[in-house]
Design an enzyme around this catalytic site. Structure first.
Site, PDB file in Angstrom:
ATOM      1  N   ALA A   2      -1.079  -0.566   9.038  1.00 34.63           N
ATOM      2  CA  ALA A   2      -0.494   0.539   8.876  1.00 34.63           C
ATOM      3  C   ALA A   2       0.355   1.061  10.012  1.00 34.63           C
ATOM      4  O   ALA A   2       0.167   0.703  11.114  1.00 34.63           O
ATOM      5  CB  ALA A   2      -1.649   1.613   8.574  1.00 34.63           C
TER       6      ALA A   2
ATOM      7  N   ARG B  37       4.217  -7.561  20.842  1.00 31.20           N
ATOM      8  CA  ARG B  37       3.986  -8.630  21.791  1.00 31.20           C
ATOM      9  C   ARG B  37       2.769  -9.317  21.258  1.00 31.20           C
ATOM     10  O   ARG B  37       1.920  -8.882  20.601  1.00 31.20           O
ATOM     11  CB  ARG B  37       3.968  -8.486  23.129  1.00 31.20           C
ATOM     12  CG  ARG B  37       5.256  -7.756  23.897  1.00 31.20           C
ATOM     13  CD  ARG B  37       4.939  -7.720  25.226  1.00 31.20           C
ATOM     14  NE  ARG B  37       6.199  -7.233  25.692  1.00 31.20           N
ATOM     15  CZ  ARG B  37       6.618  -6.007  26.080  1.00 31.20           C
ATOM     16  NH1 ARG B  37       5.924  -5.211  25.383  1.00 31.20           N
ATOM     17  NH2 ARG B  37       7.715  -5.752  26.664  1.00 31.20           N
TER      18      ARG B  37
ATOM     19  N   ALA C  40      -1.668  -2.479  13.362  1.00 27.83           N
ATOM     20  CA  ALA C  40      -1.439  -1.051  13.158  1.00 27.83           C
ATOM     21  C   ALA C  40      -0.322  -0.396  14.193  1.00 27.83           C
ATOM     22  O   ALA C  40      -0.828  -0.423  15.399  1.00 27.83           O
ATOM     23  CB  ALA C  40      -2.456  -0.272  12.959  1.00 27.83           C
TER      24      ALA C  40
ATOM     25  N   HIS D  22      22.953   0.188  13.213  1.00 29.26           N
ATOM     26  CA  HIS D  22      24.471   0.884  13.597  1.00 29.26           C
ATOM     27  C   HIS D  22      24.916   0.215  14.633  1.00 29.26           C
ATOM     28  O   HIS D  22      24.211  -0.241  15.572  1.00 29.26           O
ATOM     29  CB  HIS D  22      24.227   2.561  13.479  1.00 29.26           C
ATOM     30  CG  HIS D  22      23.897   3.249  12.671  1.00 29.26           C
ATOM     31  ND1 HIS D  22      24.700   3.640  11.639  1.00 29.26           N
ATOM     32  CD2 HIS D  22      22.633   3.689  12.012  1.00 29.26           C
ATOM     33  CE1 HIS D  22      24.158   4.206  10.480  1.00 29.26           C
ATOM     34  NE2 HIS D  22      22.724   4.331  10.900  1.00 29.26           N
TER      35      HIS D  22
ATOM     36  N   ASN E 145       0.609  -1.271   0.008  1.00 29.07           N
ATOM     37  CA  ASN E 145       0.115   0.018   0.062  1.00 29.07           C
ATOM     38  C   ASN E 145       0.814   1.340   0.005  1.00 29.07           C
ATOM     39  O   ASN E 145       1.916   1.118   0.097  1.00 29.07           O
ATOM     40  CB  ASN E 145      -0.980  -0.044   1.270  1.00 29.07           C
ATOM     41  CG  ASN E 145      -2.305   0.719   0.760  1.00 29.07           C
ATOM     42  OD1 ASN E 145      -2.399   1.561   0.083  1.00 29.07           O
ATOM     43  ND2 ASN E 145      -3.351   0.180   1.362  1.00 29.07           N
TER      44      ASN E 145
END
Length: 206
Positions: A145, A183, A163, A120, A90
């Site tokens: 989303a 979780r 989301a 990093h 999407n």
């Protein structure tokens, strides 16, 4: 000059990328090529078939059957994204794919999802060194989303990521996960799992 195959082999080791000007020059050159292509993907209207063809040029692999994408879409590298059939991406997604991204058949990637395959080093003196880790997403996964998936994570077949979640560890198959960090909320019921996956090995194994 570093080749794509050599770079993928380096990234697959999961070790900090060498402070080698050739390696970094290759990443930069490849990334700039990809940005030229994504600028076209995002900057004009293209028919679905044209979008799929252009995405294939970004990844260097033909877009699989049933692939769909809604722009805008950005990626840092482009040449370490690997998709199975019937994947949907999407709008607003960002793939940092140097470490490798594999997405299994029938998976749905929601709005504004970030897949980040680079870390990093924690050492302040070496903070600029990049550590790759692949993201492997199984079959029929639904990522909601505004989800962020971090380097080295494997998401099992049929899983749902709610989301807004930040996924920092592996997600078991047929579970719903959510939160920051994500979780397990519950396991899908037998009725919800059904026979949607069919037979065969998970695409997340890649």
């Amino acid at each position: 000059m570093t080749t794509l195959e050599e770079f993928r082999e380096l990234a697959a080791r999961g070790e900090a990328l060498p402070d080698d000007s050739e390696v970094h020059a290759f990443m930069i050159e490849t990334g700039e090529r990809t940005r030229r292509l994504t600028a076209r993907l995002n900057g004009e209207y293209l028919e679905p078939r044209e979008r799929a063809e252009l995405f294939g040029r970004i990844t260097g692999e033909p877009a699989p059957s049933g692939f769909r994408i809604f722009p805008p879409f950005t990626c840092d590298f482009g040449r370490n994204i690997h998709l199975a059939e019937n994947v949907f991406i999407n709008s607003g997604c960002r793939f940092q794919d140097q470490g490798g991204i594999w997405i299994g058949a029938g998976s749905l990637i929601g709005h504004n999802v970030v897949l980040a395959t680079l870390d990093h080093e924690l050492s302040v003196a070496r903070r600029g060194r990049l550590v790759p880790g692949p993201i492997r997403i199984g079959r029929r996964v639904w990522i909601g989303a505004n989800v962020t998936v971090l380097a080295g994570v494997r998401i099992g077949d049929g899983a749902v990521v709610a989301a807004g979640a930040v996924v920092t560890r592996d997600v078991p198959s047929f579970t719903i996960v959510g939160g920051v960090p994500a979780r397990v909320i519950r396991r899908l019921t037998e009725e919800e799992i059904g026979e949607g996956l069919g037979d065969g090995e998970s695409d997340a194994a890649g």
